[in-house]
Design a protein around this motif. Structure first.
Motif, short mmCIF file in Angstrom:
data_model
loop_
_atom_site.label_atom_id
_atom_site.label_comp_id
_atom_site.label_asym_id
_atom_site.label_seq_id
_atom_site.Cartn_x
_atom_site.Cartn_y
_atom_site.Cartn_z
N GLU A 107 0.93 -1.15 0.08
CA GLU A 107 -0.12 -0.11 -0.05
C GLU A 107 0.72 1.32 -0.01
O GLU A 107 0.69 2.06 -0.80
CB GLU A 107 -0.78 0.32 1.34
CG GLU A 107 -2.00 1.10 1.34
CD GLU A 107 -2.90 1.23 2.49
OE1 GLU A 107 -3.46 2.26 2.57
OE2 GLU A 107 -2.71 0.27 3.21
N GLU A 108 1.85 1.37 0.88
CA GLU A 108 2.82 2.64 0.76
C GLU A 108 3.44 2.74 -0.48
O GLU A 108 3.67 3.72 -0.79
CB GLU A 108 4.05 2.12 1.99
CG GLU A 108 3.52 2.36 3.23
CD GLU A 108 4.57 2.08 4.29
OE1 GLU A 108 4.86 2.64 5.20
OE2 GLU A 108 5.21 1.03 4.08
N GLN A 109 3.75 1.66 -1.12
CA GLN A 109 4.68 1.86 -2.56
C GLN A 109 3.47 2.25 -3.47
O GLN A 109 4.03 2.94 -4.48
CB GLN A 109 4.99 0.33 -2.74
CG GLN A 109 6.23 -0.28 -2.11
CD GLN A 109 7.55 0.40 -2.41
OE1 GLN A 109 7.78 0.74 -3.51
NE2 GLN A 109 8.44 0.56 -1.61
N SER A 110 2.33 1.63 -3.31
CA SER A 110 1.23 2.06 -4.58
C SER A 110 0.71 3.39 -4.32
O SER A 110 0.43 4.30 -5.23
CB SER A 110 0.41 0.93 -4.77
OG SER A 110 -0.72 0.85 -3.57
N VAL A 111 0.38 3.79 -3.02
CA VAL A 111 -0.39 5.12 -2.51
C VAL A 111 0.76 6.16 -2.69
O VAL A 111 0.43 7.49 -3.10
CB VAL A 111 -1.07 4.96 -1.52
CG1 VAL A 111 -1.88 6.21 -0.92
CG2 VAL A 111 -2.26 3.99 -1.74
N GLY A 112 1.67 6.00 -2.04
CA GLY A 112 2.90 6.90 -1.95
C GLY A 112 2.71 7.92 -0.81
O GLY A 112 1.40 7.70 -0.10
N GLY A 113 3.36 8.78 -0.47
CA GLY A 113 3.30 9.65 0.78
C GLY A 113 4.04 10.97 0.68
O GLY A 113 4.94 11.06 -0.54
N ARG A 114 3.90 11.78 1.54
CA ARG A 114 4.93 12.93 1.56
C ARG A 114 6.06 12.85 2.38
O ARG A 114 6.09 12.22 3.68
CB ARG A 114 4.13 14.29 1.97
CG ARG A 114 4.76 15.42 1.98
CD ARG A 114 3.89 16.75 2.34
NE ARG A 114 4.74 17.57 2.90
CZ ARG A 114 4.66 18.97 2.59
NH1 ARG A 114 3.44 19.15 1.97
NH2 ARG A 114 5.39 19.60 2.85
N TYR A 115 7.07 13.24 1.73
CA TYR A 115 8.52 13.10 2.51
C TYR A 115 9.26 14.06 2.69
O TYR A 115 9.20 14.96 1.58
CB TYR A 115 9.56 11.93 1.93
CG TYR A 115 8.67 10.56 2.12
CD1 TYR A 115 9.16 9.78 3.20
CD2 TYR A 115 7.72 10.17 0.99
CE1 TYR A 115 8.51 8.43 3.11
CE2 TYR A 115 7.37 8.84 1.11
CZ TYR A 115 7.52 8.05 1.97
OH TYR A 115 7.22 6.84 2.06
N MET A 116 9.85 14.40 3.77
CA MET A 116 10.66 15.88 4.14
C MET A 116 12.12 15.27 4.15
O MET A 116 12.42 14.23 4.71
CB MET A 116 10.34 16.30 5.29
CG MET A 116 8.89 16.87 5.27
SD MET A 116 8.28 18.02 4.19
CE MET A 116 8.97 19.46 4.94
N VAL A 117 13.11 15.99 3.52
CA VAL A 117 14.48 15.81 3.48
C VAL A 117 15.17 17.03 3.82
O VAL A 117 15.09 18.23 3.43
CB VAL A 117 14.70 15.31 2.19
CG1 VAL A 117 16.37 15.03 2.15
CG2 VAL A 117 14.40 13.93 1.73
N ASP A 118 16.22 16.76 4.88
CA ASP A 118 17.07 18.01 5.28
C ASP A 118 18.42 17.39 4.85
O ASP A 118 18.78 16.03 5.22
CB ASP A 118 17.21 18.21 6.59
CG ASP A 118 15.66 18.66 7.34
OD1 ASP A 118 15.01 19.34 6.41
OD2 ASP A 118 15.38 18.46 8.37
N ILE A 119 19.57 18.10 4.37
CA ILE A 119 20.76 17.84 3.88
C ILE A 119 21.66 18.94 4.26
O ILE A 119 21.41 20.09 4.16
CB ILE A 119 20.74 17.38 2.61
CG1 ILE A 119 22.04 17.04 2.25
CG2 ILE A 119 20.47 18.72 1.45
CD1 ILE A 119 22.16 16.32 0.70
#
Length: 97
Positions: free
Chosen positions: A21-33
């Motif tokens: 489900e996570e793979q197909s629906v997707g989601g919002r991700y935040m990245v700090d670098i």
């Protein structure tokens, strides 16, 4: 002179996760670098070629976020590896996903 190029709160919609489900629906991700680099020449010459261009860092992170992964740790490692490949001036890299 050591400096840190830091980008915080980069937002991406991506398809990561262990479940189908996570793979197909997707989601919002935040990245700090954070990238540690010698900034002496950049401070003297005021020349983007003497430092790490943060717009190019964003592009590298965005490309890695497009690749589906099960684990956030895998995403972070790929981002770090890609930064070292693309930016020879990078001395250390810290990523938070």
């Amino acid at each position: 002179m050591i400096g840190i190029i830091s980008l915080e709160g980069l937002a991406f919609f991506a398809h990561h996760g262990c479940s189908e489900e996570e793979q197909s629906v997707g989601g919002r991700y935040m990245v700090d670098i954070e990238i540690t680099t010698n900034v002496m020449n950049a401070t003297i010459h005021d020349d983007i070629n003497e430092t790490i261009d943060y717009s190019k860092v964003y592009a590298v992170v965005a490309e890695e976020m497009k690749i589906s992964s099960q684990l956030l740790e895998n995403i972070a490692k790929r981002i770090i590896d890609s930064v070292f490949i693309h930016f020879s001036k990078a001395q250390a890299v810290k990523v938070r996903v």
